[in-house]
Write a protein that holds these residues in place. Structure first.
Motif, PDB file in Angstrom:
ATOM      1  N   PHE A  28       0.818  -1.214   0.000  1.00 46.88           N
ATOM      2  CA  PHE A  28       0.000   0.000   0.000  1.00 46.88           C
ATOM      3  C   PHE A  28       0.854   1.268   0.000  1.00 46.88           C
ATOM      4  O   PHE A  28       1.898   1.324   0.650  1.00 46.88           O
ATOM      5  CB  PHE A  28      -0.908   0.029   1.239  1.00 46.88           C
ATOM      6  CG  PHE A  28      -1.761  -1.198   1.373  1.00 46.88           C
ATOM      7  CD1 PHE A  28      -2.662  -1.537   0.375  1.00 46.88           C
ATOM      8  CD2 PHE A  28      -1.649  -2.016   2.489  1.00 46.88           C
ATOM      9  CE1 PHE A  28      -3.452  -2.677   0.488  1.00 46.88           C
ATOM     10  CE2 PHE A  28      -2.429  -3.155   2.612  1.00 46.88           C
ATOM     11  CZ  PHE A  28      -3.332  -3.488   1.611  1.00 46.88           C
ATOM     12  N   ARG A  29       0.363   2.267  -0.743  1.00 47.86           N
ATOM     13  CA  ARG A  29       1.011   3.573  -0.733  1.00 47.86           C
ATOM     14  C   ARG A  29      -0.080   4.643  -0.644  1.00 47.86           C
ATOM     15  O   ARG A  29      -1.134   4.510  -1.272  1.00 47.86           O
ATOM     16  CB  ARG A  29       1.824   3.760  -2.017  1.00 47.86           C
ATOM     17  CG  ARG A  29       2.557   5.103  -2.072  1.00 47.86           C
ATOM     18  CD  ARG A  29       3.559   5.154  -3.202  1.00 47.86           C
ATOM     19  NE  ARG A  29       2.921   4.801  -4.461  1.00 47.86           N
ATOM     20  CZ  ARG A  29       3.568   4.272  -5.489  1.00 47.86           C
ATOM     21  NH1 ARG A  29       4.856   4.017  -5.432  1.00 47.86           N
ATOM     22  NH2 ARG A  29       2.923   4.005  -6.612  1.00 47.86           N
ATOM     23  N   ILE A  30       0.197   5.692   0.127  1.00 49.57           N
ATOM     24  CA  ILE A  30      -0.758   6.801   0.268  1.00 49.57           C
ATOM     25  C   ILE A  30      -0.418   7.861  -0.784  1.00 49.57           C
ATOM     26  O   ILE A  30       0.712   8.351  -0.836  1.00 49.57           O
ATOM     27  CB  ILE A  30      -0.659   7.413   1.682  1.00 49.57           C
ATOM     28  CG1 ILE A  30      -1.108   6.408   2.751  1.00 49.57           C
ATOM     29  CG2 ILE A  30      -1.473   8.696   1.774  1.00 49.57           C
ATOM     30  CD1 ILE A  30      -2.589   6.129   2.797  1.00 49.57           C
ATOM     31  N   THR A  31      -1.421   8.207  -1.600  1.00 50.12           N
ATOM     32  CA  THR A  31      -1.191   9.252  -2.607  1.00 50.12           C
ATOM     33  C   THR A  31      -1.821  10.582  -2.208  1.00 50.12           C
ATOM     34  O   THR A  31      -1.382  11.633  -2.647  1.00 50.12           O
ATOM     35  CB  THR A  31      -1.769   8.833  -3.975  1.00 50.12           C
ATOM     36  OG1 THR A  31      -3.144   8.484  -3.798  1.00 50.12           O
ATOM     37  CG2 THR A  31      -1.007   7.657  -4.566  1.00 50.12           C
ATOM     38  N   ALA A  32      -2.875  10.523  -1.392  1.00 50.08           N
ATOM     39  CA  ALA A  32      -3.541  11.763  -0.975  1.00 50.08           C
ATOM     40  C   ALA A  32      -4.079  11.614   0.439  1.00 50.08           C
ATOM     41  O   ALA A  32      -4.555  10.543   0.821  1.00 50.08           O
ATOM     42  CB  ALA A  32      -4.680  12.094  -1.934  1.00 50.08           C
ATOM     43  N   LEU A  42      -1.731  16.877  10.321  1.00 54.27           N
ATOM     44  CA  LEU A  42      -1.573  16.599   8.893  1.00 54.27           C
ATOM     45  C   LEU A  42      -0.098  16.717   8.494  1.00 54.27           C
ATOM     46  O   LEU A  42       0.417  15.886   7.737  1.00 54.27           O
ATOM     47  CB  LEU A  42      -2.437  17.559   8.053  1.00 54.27           C
ATOM     48  CG  LEU A  42      -2.464  17.254   6.560  1.00 54.27           C
ATOM     49  CD1 LEU A  42      -3.174  15.933   6.288  1.00 54.27           C
ATOM     50  CD2 LEU A  42      -3.161  18.372   5.777  1.00 54.27           C
ATOM     51  N   ALA A  43       0.579  17.732   9.028  1.00 52.05           N
ATOM     52  CA  ALA A  43       1.998  17.925   8.703  1.00 52.05           C
ATOM     53  C   ALA A  43       2.809  16.703   9.142  1.00 52.05           C
ATOM     54  O   ALA A  43       3.696  16.233   8.419  1.00 52.05           O
ATOM     55  CB  ALA A  43       2.515  19.192   9.392  1.00 52.05           C
ATOM     56  N   ALA A  44       2.496  16.166  10.327  1.00 55.83           N
ATOM     57  CA  ALA A  44       3.206  14.981  10.824  1.00 55.83           C
ATOM     58  C   ALA A  44       2.944  13.778   9.912  1.00 55.83           C
ATOM     59  O   ALA A  44       3.857  13.002   9.605  1.00 55.83           O
ATOM     60  CB  ALA A  44       2.764  14.675  12.247  1.00 55.83           C
ATOM     61  N   LEU A  45       1.690  13.630   9.464  1.00 54.01           N
ATOM     62  CA  LEU A  45       1.346  12.495   8.602  1.00 54.01           C
ATOM     63  C   LEU A  45       1.978  12.639   7.222  1.00 54.01           C
ATOM     64  O   LEU A  45       2.330  11.651   6.580  1.00 54.01           O
ATOM     65  CB  LEU A  45      -0.174  12.353   8.475  1.00 54.01           C
ATOM     66  CG  LEU A  45      -0.912  11.950   9.762  1.00 54.01           C
ATOM     67  CD1 LEU A  45      -2.416  11.908   9.539  1.00 54.01           C
ATOM     68  CD2 LEU A  45      -0.421  10.594  10.268  1.00 54.01           C
ATOM     69  N   LYS A  46       2.133  13.888   6.773  1.00 52.58           N
ATOM     70  CA  LYS A  46       2.793  14.141   5.480  1.00 52.58           C
ATOM     71  C   LYS A  46       4.224  13.617   5.516  1.00 52.58           C
ATOM     72  O   LYS A  46       4.709  13.007   4.566  1.00 52.58           O
ATOM     73  CB  LYS A  46       2.818  15.647   5.196  1.00 52.58           C
ATOM     74  CG  LYS A  46       1.783  16.081   4.173  1.00 52.58           C
ATOM     75  CD  LYS A  46       1.569  17.568   4.211  1.00 52.58           C
ATOM     76  CE  LYS A  46       2.391  18.315   3.190  1.00 52.58           C
ATOM     77  NZ  LYS A  46       1.972  19.755   3.155  1.00 52.58           N
ATOM     78  N   LYS A  47       4.887  13.871   6.642  1.00 55.72           N
ATOM     79  CA  LYS A  47       6.266  13.399   6.800  1.00 55.72           C
ATOM     80  C   LYS A  47       6.320  11.880   6.772  1.00 55.72           C
ATOM     81  O   LYS A  47       7.219  11.285   6.179  1.00 55.72           O
ATOM     82  CB  LYS A  47       6.820  13.902   8.150  1.00 55.72           C
ATOM     83  CG  LYS A  47       7.733  15.089   7.987  1.00 55.72           C
ATOM     84  CD  LYS A  47       8.552  15.312   9.234  1.00 55.72           C
ATOM     85  CE  LYS A  47       9.057  16.747   9.221  1.00 55.72           C
ATOM     86  NZ  LYS A  47       9.013  17.359  10.547  1.00 55.72           N
ATOM     87  N   ARG A  48       5.362  11.264   7.471  1.00 52.11           N
ATOM     88  CA  ARG A  48       5.376   9.797   7.613  1.00 52.11           C
ATOM     89  C   ARG A  48       5.036   9.083   6.312  1.00 52.11           C
ATOM     90  O   ARG A  48       5.554   8.018   6.032  1.00 52.11           O
ATOM     91  CB  ARG A  48       4.350   9.393   8.674  1.00 52.11           C
ATOM     92  CG  ARG A  48       4.940   8.724   9.894  1.00 52.11           C
ATOM     93  CD  ARG A  48       3.897   8.619  10.983  1.00 52.11           C
ATOM     94  NE  ARG A  48       3.113   7.395  10.899  1.00 52.11           N
ATOM     95  CZ  ARG A  48       1.971   7.194  11.561  1.00 52.11           C
ATOM     96  NH1 ARG A  48       1.469   8.154  12.326  1.00 52.11           N
ATOM     97  NH2 ARG A  48       1.341   6.057  11.448  1.00 52.11           N
ATOM     98  N   SER A  50       4.501  10.712   2.963  1.00 51.26           N
ATOM     99  CA  SER A  50       4.843  11.415   1.714  1.00 51.26           C
ATOM    100  C   SER A  50       3.773  11.305   0.621  1.00 51.26           C
ATOM    101  O   SER A  50       4.059  10.815  -0.473  1.00 51.26           O
ATOM    102  CB  SER A  50       6.157  10.886   1.124  1.00 51.26           C
ATOM    103  OG  SER A  50       7.052  10.545   2.120  1.00 51.26           O
ATOM    104  N   PRO A  51       2.558  11.742   0.893  1.00 53.83           N
ATOM    105  CA  PRO A  51       1.538  11.714  -0.164  1.00 53.83           C
ATOM    106  C   PRO A  51       1.831  12.807  -1.193  1.00 53.83           C
ATOM    107  O   PRO A  51       2.553  13.764  -0.890  1.00 53.83           O
ATOM    108  CB  PRO A  51       0.246  12.041   0.580  1.00 53.83           C
ATOM    109  CG  PRO A  51       0.691  12.898   1.736  1.00 53.83           C
ATOM    110  CD  PRO A  51       2.067  12.389   2.125  1.00 53.83           C
TER     111      PRO A  51
END
Ligand code: MG
Length: 362
Positions: A28-32, A42-48, A50-51
């Motif tokens: 699985f990969r997160i794109t959005a 959200l900023a923390a999750l962006k780091k984890r 990379s959507p």
């Protein structure tokens, strides 16, 4: 590799979805990512993760097209009526929808199912009861059945009398005996509105008539739902009450991957089933009545419920007032056709204004 657009990434379902993604990074990969309003989270999750795109829903200056353009599946985990717009956008983009947002089908069942058919889009249930039914049907949503039986824990007030119900506090309503969930759905479980919603969801997901769907109290929350067939056989799905399994299965089905410990049946003392105490919890019948009426009725019901539950959580109204507010709004407002998303959005706004006027006096 499955590319996932996750809408509602900071709530209870969203976080558990991200745990599954982290457990199986090769799959699985997160794109959005979209969250409600918490920019820090959200900023923390962006780091984890990379959507490619990440937004707070309250920015309102991003296009839904952009969210869904490069994903394989849209995981709609946001709570409330707000989820319907994302579900519709994902269907329009032709993406498979993994649906944890009840309101998409409760309010928008008619337009969602129609659009999904037109675009050839599959809607995969994430709600534990509907996942259980999907499993009991052997992942064949066109399989013939006689009855769908949804189980309900009964919530924290199952054995409360009417007088005691008038005095329950938000803290009491938020302590669910078996499931850990977000606040709104936990209160909806205590009023049994949630079970009414799930009947409507089941109707749309499995093409059932309301007369084919029953709900039964099962306090242990081990049997997640049951399908009964023409020959009298009943098939159920059992497991610990934990959303991890239905979340992961929605992502991997028909394949099953390690997720949870299995039940030890030699240690399961007893499983109980009893009728739903409908007279004590009027929200269940209110939801069914609105579901049968169709059109904008379920949207009016939901708009009133979202306002009333939030007022209850803030200590502005009592627990029984939640059902009364919903009933009064449904009684006062004209019901129309669920012709389009904008017709439903208009009905939602109308219901919220009417509920607020009842609660706060304009
Ligand atoms: Mg459920």
């Amino acid at each position: 590799m499955t590319n996932i657009a996750l809408i509602g990434c900071t709530g209870s379902i969203g976080r558990q979805t991200l745990d599954v993604v982290e457990r199986y990074p090769d799959l699985f990969r997160i794109t959005a990512l979209v969250c409600g309003s918490d920019a820090e989270d959200l900023a923390a999750l962006k780091k984890r993760f990379s959507p490619r795109v990440a937004h707070c829903a309250n920015e309102e200056n991003f296009s839904h097209e952009e969210l869904f353009e490069d994903c394989d599946v849209a995981f709609i985990a946001v709570g409330g009526f707000a989820g319907l717009r994302y579900t519709m956008s994902a269907i329009e983009a032709g993406k498979r929808v993994l649906l944890a947002n009840k309101e998409s089908l409760v309010c928008g069942g008619e337009i969602v199912i129609q659009a999904a058919k037109k675009r050839g889009v599959e809607i995969v249930p994430v709600d534990s009861e509907h996942s259980a039914i999907f499993q009991a049907l052997g992942f064949d949503r066109h399989a013939r059945f006689e009855k769908l039986i949804l189980t309900a824990s009964g919530g924290p007030f199952l054995h409360f009398g009417i007088e005691k119900l008038a005095r329950v506090t938000p803290e009491m309503a938020l302590s669910h005996p078996t499931w850990k969930m977000g606040k709104k759905v936990t209160v909806d479980s205590a009023t049994l509105l949630n079970k009414g919603y799930e009947v409507i969801e089941a109707k749309w997901l499995f093409g059932a008539d309301f007369d084919q769907i029953e709900a039964v109290v099962h306090p242990e929350s081990i049997v997640h739902s049951i399908v009964t067939f023409a020959d009298g056989a009943s098939v159920a799905q059992l497991g610990f009450p934990d959303m991890k399994l239905p979340i992961q299965l929605a992502l991997t089905y028909p394949e099953r991957l390690p997720c949870m410990p299995a039940l030890d049946f030699s240690k399961l003392a007893a499983l109980h089933f009893l009728p739903l105490p409908r007279e004590k919890f009027p929200c269940f019948d209110l939801a069914l009545k609105a579901g049968r009426a169709g059109g904008t009725a379920p949207t009016l019901l939901n708009g009133a419920a979202e306002c009333a539950v939030s007022a209850f959580l803030q200590g502005h109204i009592t627990f029984p007032r939640i059902a009364e507010t919903i009933e009064e709004v449904l009684c006062d407002l004209p019901q129309g056709k669920a012709a389009s998303l904008s017709a439903l959005e208009e009905a939602d706004g109308m219901a919220r204004r009417a509920a607020r006027a009842l609660i706060y006096g304009k």
